[in-house]
Design an enzyme around this catalytic site. Sequence first.
Site, PDB file in Angstrom:
ATOM      1  N   CYS A 267     113.094  54.878 -30.258  1.00  0.00           N
ATOM      2  CA  CYS A 267     112.536  54.145 -29.121  1.00  0.00           C
ATOM      3  C   CYS A 267     112.552  54.990 -27.862  1.00  0.00           C
ATOM      4  O   CYS A 267     111.785  54.757 -26.956  1.00  0.00           O
ATOM      5  CB  CYS A 267     113.342  52.898 -28.829  1.00  0.00           C
ATOM      6  SG  CYS A 267     113.711  51.961 -30.279  1.00  0.00           S
TER       7      CYS A 267
ATOM      8  N   ASP B 274     115.838  56.637 -25.734  1.00  0.00           N
ATOM      9  CA  ASP B 274     117.027  57.338 -25.278  1.00  0.00           C
ATOM     10  C   ASP B 274     118.269  57.016 -26.106  1.00  0.00           C
ATOM     11  O   ASP B 274     118.411  55.920 -26.628  1.00  0.00           O
ATOM     12  CB  ASP B 274     117.291  56.959 -23.819  1.00  0.00           C
ATOM     13  CG  ASP B 274     116.056  57.187 -22.964  1.00  0.00           C
ATOM     14  OD1 ASP B 274     115.475  58.268 -23.060  1.00  0.00           O
ATOM     15  OD2 ASP B 274     115.667  56.268 -22.214  1.00  0.00           O
TER      16      ASP B 274
ATOM     17  N   CYS C 141     115.068  60.717 -21.394  1.00  0.00           N
ATOM     18  CA  CYS C 141     114.228  61.063 -20.260  1.00  0.00           C
ATOM     19  C   CYS C 141     115.079  61.352 -19.021  1.00  0.00           C
ATOM     20  O   CYS C 141     116.306  61.284 -19.056  1.00  0.00           O
ATOM     21  CB  CYS C 141     113.260  59.920 -19.979  1.00  0.00           C
ATOM     22  SG  CYS C 141     114.085  58.434 -19.428  1.00  0.00           S
TER      23      CYS C 141
ATOM     24  N   CYS D  66     115.075  50.516 -21.230  1.00  0.00           N
ATOM     25  CA  CYS D  66     115.281  51.533 -22.268  1.00  0.00           C
ATOM     26  C   CYS D  66     116.262  52.623 -21.869  1.00  0.00           C
ATOM     27  O   CYS D  66     116.984  53.144 -22.701  1.00  0.00           O
ATOM     28  CB  CYS D  66     113.960  52.195 -22.611  1.00  0.00           C
ATOM     29  SG  CYS D  66     112.987  51.216 -23.729  1.00  0.00           S
TER      30      CYS D  66
END
Lengths: 123, 396
Positions: free
Chosen positions: A33, A35, A58, A102
């Site tokens: 998905c 991280d 990220c 996320c």
Amino acid sequence: MYSEKVMDHFMHPRNIGEIPDADGIGMEGNPVCGDVMKIYIKVKDDRIVDAKFQTFGCGAAIAVSSMVTEIVKSKTLDEALSISKATIANELDGLPPEKMHCSNLGADALKNAIVDYKSRHAQ
Amino acid sequence: MKICYFDHVATNPLYPDVFEAMVPYFKDEFGNPLSIYELGTRAKDAIEKSREKVASLINAKAREIIFTSSGAEANNFAMRGIALARQNEGNHIIVSRAEHHSILNSARFLEKNGFVVTYLPIDKYGIVDPERVKKSITKETTLISVIHGSSEVGTIEPIREIAQIAKEREVIVHTDAVATAGNIPLNVKELGVDLLSMTAHQFYGPKGAAALYVREGLRIVPLIYGGIQEGGRRAETENVPAIIGMGKAAELAKAEMSFRMEHSGRLRDRMIEGMKRIDNVYLTGHPAERLPGHASFCVEYIEGESMLLLLAAKGIYAASGSACTSKALKASPVLLAMGIPAALAQGSIVFSLGRENTDDDIDYLLEEFPQVVQRLREMSPYAKGWGDKKAEVECV
């Protein structure tokens, strides 16, 4: 896109790496998905004396990891457990809305590390 | 700071000569091309000259070019315009898994409105098998749309073979040539396509001008109703400066085509060669059948957006198909359709080169990029491998 504080923690992350003799290790997330965060803590007298992280993800995920390992140091376990996603986002002067769900996994990874410490300690 | 722009699939800078050609139409030559006085007729003439130049770039006739505002509009127009024009003949449409969102979301719109859509699989290089096209055609099939060149993985599709199969079965073929038009030679007659989308800002023209080639005699239902512009097929008071810019950009692209291809192809090969020296970096897309300026990779154990941010801090601009990079938080469907594991697709990075890139740019990238990879791997929990990751689990 990101606040200056996020960029600072992304460009100069604090507390990278493993703690080989960690008292607790917590992981959260899924590379499929996005991280994944892994947090290591060292505990003394119910207080977190050191914290480090390894993160796949990220810019926001790395900044969150850096920030959570910073603010958790010298906190008691109970204080550490009260750190929320909002606390971390606020400390970073905000996160883009799509990154809140996320990438803001620091609080959960930390919680998992404390649970891990407690389960080891109970034995 | 040195800036290395390696994101030509996102957009290109405006070529100075193109800008100069546009300027008068922002100033004194502001007329509406429909007006009957000279200020209007001069604008109309300029548009028609531009149409000839755009047509010439793809070996079409001027009257086969319909100007649109964007590549996305051209793709929407082709999908909806042909599906509706032929709905009495059938309701089945074929697209591939390599398509851009403007094709895929048009296909979904048509599905919701009673059409049946087949999504053709792609192989590990991103290529559509013409045999699969053949097998997918039914009596109901009216339209096939397959991308010409992928902006995500650079692969060029066997459009000529697909068009030949379609022609035998009297199915209309559209190709989205947004990434290829102006960058590699295109000849609609040789390709055998009925429709083709292209956009100016992918070949140093302005944003706001694009075109749909519609083969002469083919009926298409308009997307935008109104006046009689574009032969009644697309209404608007024309974006004259942008259309003039597109014509000039097409003229320059044609004149410079072999130079551009040779130049960016050579730099790309240097880049790919250099990247091979980094462990666990994989080229995505077809090694040979690819856009001359396109080099795309998956870098294992790290994520695309963080690579982009570290590169940007060094003045290097690139793209990624990772979930974290997309605002929709979904990894590139093209990478997944190619069978790339989702966790590896997170390490997607795309470099696309253009005429202004230099050997120095490649040297700089090859010096900086390994450091970026190393830095992120040092903080990755997967630096020693994926372990028992849940990477193959579907993301909810």
